[in-house]
Motif scaffolding. Structure first.
Motif, PDB file in Angstrom:
ATOM      1  N   TRP A  66       0.822  -1.212   0.000  1.00  0.00           N
ATOM      2  CA  TRP A  66       0.000   0.000   0.000  1.00  0.00           C
ATOM      3  C   TRP A  66       0.850   1.254   0.000  1.00  0.00           C
ATOM      4  N   ARG A  67       1.986   1.209   0.673  1.00  0.00           N
ATOM      5  CA  ARG A  67       2.872   2.383   0.635  1.00  0.00           C
ATOM      6  C   ARG A  67       3.400   2.619  -0.768  1.00  0.00           C
ATOM      7  N   SER A  68       3.703   1.528  -1.482  1.00  0.00           N
ATOM      8  CA  SER A  68       4.214   1.692  -2.840  1.00  0.00           C
ATOM      9  C   SER A  68       3.154   2.250  -3.779  1.00  0.00           C
ATOM     10  N   LEU A  69       1.883   1.987  -3.472  1.00  0.00           N
ATOM     11  CA  LEU A  69       0.794   2.464  -4.322  1.00  0.00           C
ATOM     12  C   LEU A  69       0.292   3.839  -3.911  1.00  0.00           C
ATOM     13  N   TYR A  70       0.115   4.036  -2.583  1.00  0.00           N
ATOM     14  CA  TYR A  70      -0.583   5.223  -2.103  1.00  0.00           C
ATOM     15  C   TYR A  70       0.198   6.033  -1.079  1.00  0.00           C
ATOM     16  N   GLY A  71       1.420   5.644  -0.773  1.00  0.00           N
ATOM     17  CA  GLY A  71       2.258   6.442   0.117  1.00  0.00           C
ATOM     18  C   GLY A  71       2.033   6.217   1.596  1.00  0.00           C
ATOM     19  N   VAL A  72       1.030   5.430   1.963  1.00  0.00           N
ATOM     20  CA  VAL A  72       0.724   5.162   3.371  1.00  0.00           C
ATOM     21  C   VAL A  72       0.402   3.682   3.537  1.00  0.00           C
ATOM     22  N   SER A  73       0.492   3.211   4.786  1.00  0.00           N
ATOM     23  CA  SER A  73       0.132   1.825   5.076  1.00  0.00           C
ATOM     24  C   SER A  73      -1.384   1.667   5.018  1.00  0.00           C
ATOM     25  N   TYR A  74      -1.822   0.423   5.018  1.00  0.00           N
ATOM     26  CA  TYR A  74      -3.259   0.163   4.945  1.00  0.00           C
ATOM     27  C   TYR A  74      -4.017   0.742   6.148  1.00  0.00           C
ATOM     28  N   PRO A  75      -3.537   0.618   7.393  1.00  0.00           N
ATOM     29  CA  PRO A  75      -4.268   1.225   8.519  1.00  0.00           C
ATOM     30  C   PRO A  75      -4.392   2.740   8.402  1.00  0.00           C
ATOM     31  N   VAL A  76      -3.319   3.416   7.972  1.00  0.00           N
ATOM     32  CA  VAL A  76      -3.395   4.870   7.816  1.00  0.00           C
ATOM     33  C   VAL A  76      -4.366   5.228   6.685  1.00  0.00           C
ATOM     34  N   PHE A  77      -4.339   4.439   5.619  1.00  0.00           N
ATOM     35  CA  PHE A  77      -5.266   4.673   4.505  1.00  0.00           C
ATOM     36  C   PHE A  77      -6.713   4.580   4.974  1.00  0.00           C
ATOM     37  N   THR A  78      -7.034   3.529   5.710  1.00  0.00           N
ATOM     38  CA  THR A  78      -8.411   3.364   6.184  1.00  0.00           C
ATOM     39  C   THR A  78      -8.800   4.482   7.157  1.00  0.00           C
ATOM     40  N   THR A  79      -7.837   4.990   7.931  1.00  0.00           N
ATOM     41  CA  THR A  79      -8.114   6.119   8.821  1.00  0.00           C
ATOM     42  C   THR A  79      -8.520   7.348   8.021  1.00  0.00           C
ATOM     43  N   VAL A  80      -7.772   7.639   6.964  1.00  0.00           N
ATOM     44  CA  VAL A  80      -8.093   8.787   6.116  1.00  0.00           C
ATOM     45  C   VAL A  80      -9.467   8.611   5.484  1.00  0.00           C
ATOM     46  N   VAL A  81      -9.729   7.424   4.963  1.00  0.00           N
ATOM     47  CA  VAL A  81     -11.022   7.169   4.304  1.00  0.00           C
ATOM     48  C   VAL A  81     -12.170   7.325   5.293  1.00  0.00           C
ATOM     49  N   ASP A  82     -12.028   6.764   6.483  1.00  0.00           N
ATOM     50  CA  ASP A  82     -13.098   6.826   7.478  1.00  0.00           C
ATOM     51  C   ASP A  82     -13.419   8.265   7.881  1.00  0.00           C
ATOM     52  N   LYS A  83     -12.392   9.091   7.947  1.00  0.00           N
ATOM     53  CA  LYS A  83     -12.607  10.479   8.366  1.00  0.00           C
ATOM     54  C   LYS A  83     -13.156  11.351   7.237  1.00  0.00           C
ATOM     55  N   LEU A  84     -12.845  11.012   5.998  1.00  0.00           N
ATOM     56  CA  LEU A  84     -13.316  11.814   4.872  1.00  0.00           C
ATOM     57  C   LEU A  84     -14.612  11.304   4.265  1.00  0.00           C
ATOM     58  N   LYS A  85     -14.939  10.059   4.493  1.00  0.00           N
ATOM     59  CA  LYS A  85     -16.088   9.442   3.820  1.00  0.00           C
ATOM     60  C   LYS A  85     -17.393  10.215   4.028  1.00  0.00           C
ATOM     61  N   PRO A  86     -17.719  10.661   5.252  1.00  0.00           N
ATOM     62  CA  PRO A  86     -18.979  11.411   5.409  1.00  0.00           C
ATOM     63  C   PRO A  86     -19.005  12.706   4.588  1.00  0.00           C
ATOM     64  N   HIS A  87     -17.863  13.356   4.461  1.00  0.00           N
ATOM     65  CA  HIS A  87     -17.811  14.607   3.703  1.00  0.00           C
ATOM     66  C   HIS A  87     -17.852  14.349   2.199  1.00  0.00           C
ATOM     67  N   ILE A  88     -17.189  13.283   1.755  1.00  0.00           N
ATOM     68  CA  ILE A  88     -17.215  12.950   0.326  1.00  0.00           C
ATOM     69  C   ILE A  88     -18.620  12.549  -0.094  1.00  0.00           C
ATOM     70  N   ALA A  89     -19.345  11.885   0.810  1.00  0.00           N
ATOM     71  CA  ALA A  89     -20.704  11.444   0.488  1.00  0.00           C
ATOM     72  C   ALA A  89     -21.619  12.629   0.177  1.00  0.00           C
ATOM     73  N   LEU A  90     -21.341  13.781   0.765  1.00  0.00           N
ATOM     74  CA  LEU A  90     -22.172  14.964   0.528  1.00  0.00           C
ATOM     75  C   LEU A  90     -21.944  15.572  -0.846  1.00  0.00           C
ATOM     76  N   SER A  91     -20.864  15.170  -1.512  1.00  0.00           N
ATOM     77  CA  SER A  91     -20.524  15.765  -2.806  1.00  0.00           C
ATOM     78  C   SER A  91     -21.201  15.077  -3.979  1.00  0.00           C
ATOM     79  N   ASN A  92     -21.915  13.982  -3.711  1.00  0.00           N
ATOM     80  CA  ASN A  92     -22.585  13.208  -4.777  1.00  0.00           C
ATOM     81  C   ASN A  92     -21.600  12.699  -5.821  1.00  0.00           C
ATOM     82  N   LEU A  93     -20.413  12.341  -5.386  1.00  0.00           N
ATOM     83  CA  LEU A  93     -19.410  11.790  -6.291  1.00  0.00           C
ATOM     84  C   LEU A  93     -19.859  10.414  -6.752  1.00  0.00           C
TER      85      LEU A  93
END
Length: 470
Positions: A137-164
């Protein structure tokens, strides 16, 4: 009968018929002995040498003699043997393709599809050991899988409001890939089979959310909002490193190179920094763990460090007393509150101490103080090196000028997440050597300057006495 032999015989008959459809090898072999004798005599006659020399291939093949049949039979057998040999093991070497950090923009778009990402994140992720999983995951996205899921969990409610229309984790992965590898929107669009404008739109949305929604959670001034314990931890750690008490952070600036200049020539001149390339100014304050507790991006590259600092919210809060640390110690009769340190490009203030001299021409106590101060300052230099080494888009910022500040701040938030999670530190990006001028003392700062000068001298004398008596 062998199928290959039948094929050979069929080819032989086809060749004869194509050359002379009026005769066939099969009919020649069944002809009378009288015809064969006559043809044989004609071929062996000495008087026929000139005519045989002028004979056409058709005349030879149409002859009822066994010689042409024998000739073509042998030729076909040789051809059959050659075709039945096993293929050579030698093969042309495949051209070497240069290796590049994943995700490789030249890969097929299917490698970066939603289904491929979903397979990676749900099916394959649990089949790997944690170190291998996180390295991938670091080679793909610059962070480990736990850090990635942390970012997603914190941003997901806000991204959902954008109708992406794309899944939240897929959008975050796409943006992290761009930030960590420095890909342009056009390059990433080719990999994900999306339009470049859509890549830019998603990048702007995610970086804006990182810079606004997560900033207050991961970038905090120690000693404020219930973080007194962190302030005490910072001052103790810096004292162990430098032997200077009550130091709580180190400040420095960095030029973030812009991929392109603004179109307006008058505006473009404001962005050309002293190192010769277009940039915007980044100002950070880091603690002993190389975690940023203040970030400011407000000035074009032609602005010096002092002007950028004086225009920052941190300067206004410190000079107005809005941020007043209550951890006070007494040093040679002076009340010393927590302070930050910087190089000679910053103004001397009671809450920002700088070296006595950039070239070591002071007293022994002053030179000792300068050496320890620069040792403490090294943490912010390393922090900036980690920031640019981990998020390579900051080495050549290829986003619109209007979105440059939020992209830089977003990378600082991600940097802090990685430091808090103790992610492996990449190779440091080497910053150019500092060569800015010493700042002029403003009239409104003179009382601060004199106060800072007395505090600095008291700390230098105290340090020299303590270390000399050991």
């Amino acid at each position: 009968m062998d199928q290959s032999f039948l094929l050979m015989l069929s080819n032989l008959l086809h060749l004869q018929n194509s050359l002379d459809p009026t005769t066939s090898f099969l009919s020649s072999t069944l002809s009378s002995s009288t015809t064969s004798t006559t043809a044989s005599a004609a071929v062996s006659s000495p008087t026929s040498s000139s005519s045989s020399a002028n004979a056409s291939p058709t005349s030879l093949l149409s002859s009822s003699s066994a010689a042409p049949l024998l000739f073509f039979t042998i030729a076909s057998v040789l051809s059959f043997l050659a075709s039945s040999r096993p293929p050579s093991t030698k093969s042309k070497p495949k051209p070497k393709t240069p290796s590049s950090p994943p995700p490789n923009p030249s890969n097929a778009a299917s490698d970066f599809s939603v289904s491929a990402f979903r397979a990676l994140s749900t099916e394959h992720i649990w089949s790997l050991e944690a170190p291998l999983r996180d390295a991938q995951w670091r080679s793909l996205y610059g962070v480990s899988y736990p850090v990635f899921t942390t970012v997603v969990d914190k941003l997901k409610p806000h991204i959902a409001l954008s109708n992406l229309s794309l899944p939240s984790d897929y959008a975050v992965a796409m943006v992290l890939s761009r930030l960590s590898h420095g890909f342009s929107a056009k390059t990433l669009a080719a990999s994900y089979s999306l339009e470049p404008y859509l890549i830019s739109k998603i990048t702007n949305m995610v970086t804006r959310l990182l810079a606004t929604k997560l900033y207050r959670e991961f970038i905090r001034i120690p000693g404020t909002h219930g973080t007194r314990r962190r302030l005490i931890e910072n001052t103790q750690a810096f004292e162990e490193l430098t032997s200077l008490p009550n130091m709580c952070g180190a400040i420095d600036g960095s030029h973030i190179k812009l991929h392109s200049l603004p179109n307006d020539p008058n505006l473009a001149a404001n962005y050309k920094c002293r190192y010769g390339f277009p940039s915007v100014q980044l100002q950070v304050v880091a603690d002993h763990k190389k975690i940023f507790w203040d970030v400011c991006v407000k000035a074009p590259g032609a602005t010096d460090d002092t002007a950028h600092f004086r225009d920052s919210l941190l300067y206004n809060r410190l000079t107005s007393g809005d941020t007043m640390w209550d951890k006070v110690i007494n040093v040679r009769g002076h009340n010393v509150r927590p302070y930050i340190i910087g190089d000679w490009c910053y103004p001397l203030l009671p809450f920002l101490l700088t070296p006595f001299s950039p070239d070591g021409v002071g007293t022994p106590a002053q030179n000792l103080f300068d050496g320890m101060l620069m040792k403490g300052r090294s943490v912010v230099v390393d922090a900036i090196g980690l920031l640019k080494g981990r998020w390579k888009i900051l080495q050549d910022l290829n986003v619109g000028l209007n979105h440059a500040p939020q992209t830089i701040v977003a990378c600082c938030v991600l940097h802090n997440l990685c430091q808090i999670a103790r992610e492996p530190e990449p190779e440091l990006w080497k910053e150019p050597d500092e060569n800015g001028p010493q700042p002029r003392v403003l009239d409104g700062e003179k009382s601060f300057y004199y106060h800072g000068e007395s505090l600095r001298q008291a700390l230098a004398d105290d340090l020299h006495q303590r270390l000399s008596s050991r």
